[in-house]
Design a protein around this motif. Structure first.
Motif, PDB file in Angstrom:
ATOM      1  N   ARG A   1       0.798  -1.231   0.000  1.00  0.00           N
ATOM      2  CA  ARG A   1       0.000   0.000   0.000  1.00  0.00           C
ATOM      3  C   ARG A   1       0.830   1.281   0.000  1.00  0.00           C
ATOM      4  O   ARG A   1       0.503   2.262  -0.658  1.00  0.00           O
ATOM      5  N   GLY A   2       1.862   1.347   0.812  1.00  0.00           N
ATOM      6  CA  GLY A   2       2.753   2.505   0.776  1.00  0.00           C
ATOM      7  C   GLY A   2       2.254   3.745   1.502  1.00  0.00           C
ATOM      8  O   GLY A   2       2.654   4.856   1.163  1.00  0.00           O
ATOM      9  N   SER A   3       1.428   3.564   2.542  1.00  0.00           N
ATOM     10  CA  SER A   3       0.974   4.768   3.241  1.00  0.00           C
ATOM     11  C   SER A   3       2.118   5.398   4.050  1.00  0.00           C
ATOM     12  O   SER A   3       2.192   6.625   4.187  1.00  0.00           O
TER      13      SER A   3
ATOM     14  N   GLU B   1       2.010   5.887  13.052  1.00  0.00           N
ATOM     15  CA  GLU B   1       3.169   5.491  12.238  1.00  0.00           C
ATOM     16  C   GLU B   1       3.562   6.647  11.317  1.00  0.00           C
ATOM     17  O   GLU B   1       4.744   6.951  11.128  1.00  0.00           O
TER      18      GLU B   1
HETATM   19  C1  GRF Z   1       2.583  -0.800   8.409  1.00  0.00           C
HETATM   20  O1  GRF Z   1       1.660  -1.088   9.428  1.00  0.00           O
HETATM   21  C2  GRF Z   1       3.983  -1.019   8.884  1.00  0.00           C
HETATM   22  O2  GRF Z   1       4.165  -0.755  10.237  1.00  0.00           O
HETATM   23  C3  GRF Z   1       4.183  -2.496   8.640  1.00  0.00           C
HETATM   24  O3  GRF Z   1       3.494  -2.761   7.440  1.00  0.00           O
HETATM   25  C4  GRF Z   1       2.466  -1.786   7.257  1.00  0.00           C
HETATM   26  C5  GRF Z   1       2.741  -1.147   5.939  1.00  0.00           C
HETATM   27  O4  GRF Z   1       1.738  -0.231   5.583  1.00  0.00           O
HETATM   28  N1  GRF Z   1       5.585  -2.834   8.608  1.00  0.00           N
HETATM   29  P1  GRF Z   1       1.994   0.776   4.379  1.00  0.00           P
HETATM   30  O5  GRF Z   1       2.385  -0.081   3.166  1.00  0.00           O
HETATM   31  O6  GRF Z   1       3.082   1.712   4.773  1.00  0.00           O
HETATM   32  O7  GRF Z   1       0.673   1.466   4.163  1.00  0.00           O
END
Ligand code: GRF
Length: 218
Positions: A13-15, A176
Motif C-alpha cells: 500500500r505505501g501509506s 506510524e
Molecule cells: C505498516 O503497518 C507497517 O508498520 C508495517 O506494514 C504496514 C505497511 O503499511 N511494517 P503501508 O504499506 O506503509 O501502508
C-alpha cells in the motif's frame, strides 16, 4: 544544506511511503527520497512514487531466482541511487544477516507494535488477544533477527474495548505516519547515534521527553 538521500523499500500500500514523501515535500525537511523499490509489481506504493515523480522500480524476486540474487539486485539499485539511508516501509521479506550487516545503522524499519512486544505478523490481533491496554508502533534500526534492533522512536496507542484488529490498525497507522518522518528527520540531522545497541538522541534528556516529539522546541 545537503539533504540525506533515502531509499524506501516497500511491498504494498505505501501509506508510510506517502508520509515520507509528504514530509520530504517541505523544502526545509533535511531528507529526500531518491528511489522507491518494490518486490511486488502491483504495489500501490509504486504509483505513489510515480505521482511524486520519484524514481521507482520493481525488482522481481522470481526473475532473480533466490534470496541472494534478489538481495544483490536490491543492493545494486540502492547503491546506484546514492541512498545513504534505507527505509523499509511495509516490506514483507526477511533480509539476510549479510545484507543487514552491510547496511548496518543505515537500514531502518517501522513495525506496528511497541517492540519488543509482538514482533512478526498479526500484531493488532495479538495485542487484542493478549488484553494489552497499550500498543503502538516502533521505528528501529534493522538487525538480523526479525523486528529487532535499536529503537529510534515509539508511539503508544490505547487499545479500547471494542477494538477489532482493523480499527486498532487504523489508529496505530496514524501514529506510524507521524513517527516515521520524525525518525528520518532526526537521523538526517545527525542527532541519532547507536551506543552499545541503544539509540541516543542528541539534545534529549533521558526520561524528560515525549516519544512523539523528542526534541522539544526544535
Ligand atoms: C505498516 O503497518 C507497517 O508498520 C508495517 O506494514 C504496514 C505497511 O503499511 N511494517 P503501508 O504499506 O506503509 O501502508
Amino acid at each position: 544544506m545537503a539533504r540525506l538521500k533515502c531509499a524506501v523499500v516497500i511491498s504494498g500500500r505505501g501509506s508510510n511511503l506517502q508520509a515520507l514523501i509528504d514530509a520530504c515535500a517541505t523544502p526545509s525537511f533535511p531528507a529526500e527520497i531518491v528511489n522507491v523499490i518494490s518486490d511486488k509489481a502491483d504495489a500501490a506504493g509504486l504509483k505513489r512514487a510515480q505521482a511524486a515523480k520519484i524514481p521507482h522500480r520493481f525488482i522481481d524476486p522470481k526473475e532473480q531466482g533466490g534470496r541472494a540474487r534478489f538481495e544483490s539486485a536490491l543492493d545494486e539499485a540502492l547503491i546506484e541511487s546514492g541512498a545513504e539511508l534505507v527505509c523499509l516501509a511495509g516490506f514483507m521479506r526477511v533480509l539476510s544477516a549479510g545484507f543487514v550487516e552491510k547496511w548496518r545503522d543505515k537500514l531502518i524499519n517501522i513495525h506496528p507494535s511497541l517492540l519488543p512486544a509482538f514482533p512478526g505478523l498479526h500484531t493488532h490481533q495479538r495485542a487484542i488477544e493478549a488484553g494489552a491496554r497499550l500498543t503502538g508502533c516502533t521505528v528501529h534500526f534493522v538487525r538480523s533477527d526479525v523486528d529487532s534492533g535499536p529503537i529510534i522512536l515509539q508511539a503508544a496507542v490505547p487499545v479500547v474495548p471494542d477494538d477489532t484488529p482493523e480499527t486498532l490498525a487504523d489508529r496505530v497507522l496514524t501514529t506510524e505516519h507521524r513517527i516515521y518522518p520524525e525518525a528520518v528527520r532526526l537521523i538526517a540531522l545527525g542527532r541519532i547515534t547507536v551506543v552499545d545497541e541503544v539509540v541516543r538522541i542528541d539534545g534529549v534528556k533521558p526520561g524528560k521527553t515525549s516519544p512523539f516529539n523528542p526534541v522539544p522546541g526544535d
